[in-house]
Design a protein around this motif. Structure first.
Motif, short mmCIF file in Angstrom:
data_model
loop_
_atom_site.label_atom_id
_atom_site.label_comp_id
_atom_site.label_asym_id
_atom_site.label_seq_id
_atom_site.Cartn_x
_atom_site.Cartn_y
_atom_site.Cartn_z
N ILE A 134 -109.72 3.51 54.84
CA ILE A 134 -110.15 4.88 54.55
C ILE A 134 -111.64 4.96 54.85
O ILE A 134 -112.43 4.16 54.33
N TYR A 135 -112.02 5.90 55.69
CA TYR A 135 -113.44 6.09 55.99
C TYR A 135 -114.14 6.73 54.80
O TYR A 135 -113.70 7.77 54.29
N ILE A 136 -115.25 6.10 54.34
CA ILE A 136 -115.99 6.64 53.21
C ILE A 136 -117.38 7.13 53.63
O ILE A 136 -118.06 7.77 52.84
N ALA A 137 -117.79 6.81 54.85
CA ALA A 137 -119.07 7.31 55.37
C ALA A 137 -119.05 7.25 56.89
O ALA A 137 -118.43 6.35 57.47
N ARG A 138 -119.74 8.21 57.52
CA ARG A 138 -119.78 8.27 58.99
C ARG A 138 -121.15 8.72 59.46
O ARG A 138 -121.76 9.62 58.88
N ALA A 139 -121.63 8.08 60.51
CA ALA A 139 -122.82 8.55 61.22
C ALA A 139 -122.41 8.66 62.68
O ALA A 139 -122.54 7.72 63.46
N PRO A 140 -121.88 9.82 63.09
CA PRO A 140 -121.35 9.96 64.45
C PRO A 140 -122.45 10.00 65.50
O PRO A 140 -123.58 10.43 65.23
N ALA A 141 -122.10 9.54 66.69
CA ALA A 141 -123.03 9.65 67.82
C ALA A 141 -123.20 11.11 68.19
O ALA A 141 -122.29 11.92 68.04
N GLN A 142 -124.36 11.45 68.66
CA GLN A 142 -124.66 12.85 69.00
C GLN A 142 -124.19 13.15 70.42
O GLN A 142 -124.99 13.35 71.33
N ARG A 143 -122.86 13.17 70.57
CA ARG A 143 -122.28 13.52 71.87
C ARG A 143 -121.26 14.63 71.65
O ARG A 143 -120.40 14.53 70.78
N ILE A 144 -121.32 15.65 72.48
CA ILE A 144 -120.45 16.80 72.29
C ILE A 144 -118.99 16.41 72.41
O ILE A 144 -118.13 16.87 71.65
N MET A 145 -118.66 15.51 73.34
CA MET A 145 -117.28 15.20 73.61
C MET A 145 -116.72 14.07 72.74
O MET A 145 -115.54 13.76 72.81
N ASP A 146 -117.58 13.45 71.92
CA ASP A 146 -117.09 12.36 71.08
C ASP A 146 -116.14 12.87 70.02
O ASP A 146 -116.36 13.90 69.39
N GLN A 147 -115.06 12.14 69.80
CA GLN A 147 -114.10 12.48 68.74
C GLN A 147 -114.74 12.19 67.39
O GLN A 147 -115.42 11.19 67.21
N VAL A 148 -114.59 13.10 66.45
CA VAL A 148 -115.17 12.93 65.13
C VAL A 148 -114.08 12.52 64.14
O VAL A 148 -113.11 13.23 63.94
N LEU A 149 -114.25 11.35 63.53
CA LEU A 149 -113.36 10.89 62.47
C LEU A 149 -113.99 11.31 61.15
O LEU A 149 -115.11 10.93 60.84
N GLU A 150 -113.27 12.10 60.39
CA GLU A 150 -113.82 12.62 59.14
C GLU A 150 -113.77 11.57 58.04
O GLU A 150 -112.92 10.68 58.04
N VAL A 151 -114.69 11.68 57.08
CA VAL A 151 -114.61 10.89 55.86
C VAL A 151 -113.29 11.20 55.17
O VAL A 151 -112.89 12.35 55.05
N GLY A 152 -112.59 10.16 54.74
CA GLY A 152 -111.26 10.33 54.17
C GLY A 152 -110.15 10.07 55.18
O GLY A 152 -108.98 9.94 54.80
N GLY A 153 -110.51 9.98 56.46
CA GLY A 153 -109.52 9.68 57.49
C GLY A 153 -108.99 8.27 57.35
O GLY A 153 -109.67 7.37 56.85
N ARG A 154 -107.77 8.08 57.79
CA ARG A 154 -107.10 6.78 57.66
C ARG A 154 -106.68 6.26 59.03
O ARG A 154 -106.30 7.03 59.91
N LEU A 155 -106.72 4.93 59.17
CA LEU A 155 -106.23 4.26 60.36
C LEU A 155 -105.57 2.95 59.93
O LEU A 155 -105.92 2.38 58.89
N PRO A 156 -104.63 2.43 60.73
CA PRO A 156 -104.00 1.16 60.39
C PRO A 156 -105.02 0.02 60.40
O PRO A 156 -105.77 -0.14 61.36
N ALA A 157 -105.04 -0.76 59.35
CA ALA A 157 -106.07 -1.79 59.19
C ALA A 157 -106.01 -2.86 60.27
O ALA A 157 -107.03 -3.28 60.81
N TYR A 158 -104.80 -3.29 60.63
CA TYR A 158 -104.65 -4.44 61.52
C TYR A 158 -105.21 -4.18 62.92
O TYR A 158 -105.56 -5.12 63.64
N ALA A 159 -105.31 -2.91 63.31
CA ALA A 159 -105.74 -2.58 64.68
C ALA A 159 -107.20 -2.18 64.76
O ALA A 159 -107.66 -1.76 65.82
N THR A 160 -107.94 -2.30 63.67
CA THR A 160 -109.34 -1.89 63.65
C THR A 160 -110.23 -3.07 63.26
O THR A 160 -109.82 -3.94 62.48
#
Length: 261
Positions: A120-146
């Motif tokens: 679970i993402y609890i903090a984010r500092a996204p790159a300042q790129r218009i086309m970059d995908q933004v993962l929100e705080v609270g977003g989830r991803l499978p642990a084994y692949a990250t």
């Protein structure tokens, strides 16, 4: 509210069942990972019947599992730790240093905790790129692949790691996702040895990331911090060079206020 403000609590204000349930959760540790109701009752000072009812309640709510006569906690207990982290302010402490990493490298920097088979993402500092995908705080991803998840998995005791993989077996996401159990365990062991995780297009084609653990004053891993970048911008050598160095510096600064030595 005067009684709360003065910290004066009457006996009737204390919910004994909740108190006993928390004591039961807390009595599990590295040595006592699986216990029978009798063993739990002995450690907590309850009757066997009371301990058994609490354990069954924990199973029914997903905080414990039972096999035969033995009960053990599940990774869902980490949600309680996440609530603590949120109230403790770890994301707020880390955010300034994560933003410095993002500015220095021009790439996104994130922090996550483990929840069962996911991060679970609890903090984010996204790159300042218009086309970059933004993962929100609270977003989830499978642990084994990250990389974040692999760092957090590496901090688990072997039995807990085995139980996690049993409950949440890896499935292919990209052609590079590690799904073979032996290979994944070898990766986790490598992470333990080197102190960081590096994944290369295992979660998303064209994206690689590197992550390091964040520890508390007891040296327990309580979160992980990463840098993610597109493969066309950052070669692998830079991930284990400049990116890893910047991450470690940010983690050192983050750990200082929470007492890690």
């Amino acid at each position: 509210m005067a009684d709360l403000e003065d910290n004066e609590f009457r006996d009737g204000d204390i919910l004994q069942t909740l108190t006993r349930g928390l004591l039961v959760i807390a009595c599990f540790d590295r040595v006592h990972r699986r216990m029978t109701p009798t063993e739990v009752a002995r450690r907590v000072g309850l009757t066997r019947a009371a301990a058994r009812r609490i354990l069954i309640t924990l199973v029914s709510t997903g905080y414990a599992r039972v096999e035969g006569k033995q009960f053990e906690l599940t990774a869902r207990v980490l949600e309680l730790g996440y609530a603590y982290l949120s109230s403790f302010g770890l994301p707020e402490i880390a955010r300034t240093y994560m933003q410095e990493v993002s500015r220095e490298l021009g790439e996104s920097c994130s922090m996550a905790v483990l929840d069962r088979g996911e991060i679970i993402y609890i903090a984010r500092a996204p790159a300042q790129r218009i086309m970059d995908q933004v993962l929100e705080v609270g977003g989830r991803l499978p642990a084994y692949a990250t990389a974040l998840g692999q760092v957090l998995m590496a901090a688990l005791p072997d039995d807990d790691l085995t139980a996690m993989l049993d409950a949440y077996p890896p499935a292919p996401i990209t052609a590079r996702t590690i799904t073979d159990r032996a290979d994944l365990l070898a990766r986790i062991e490598q992470v333990r040895r080197q102190g960081y995780a590096l994944e290369d297009e295992e979660l998303e084609v064209g994206v690689r990331s590197i992550a390091v653990p964040v520890r508390d004053r007891s040296n327990r891993v309580i979160a992980a911090m990463n840098v993610a970048a597109h493969v066309s911008r950052v070669p692998l050598a830079d991930m284990t060079g400049a990116a890893l160095s910047a991450l470690r510096q940010a983690v050192n600064e983050t750990e200082r206020p929470i007492g890690h030595l």
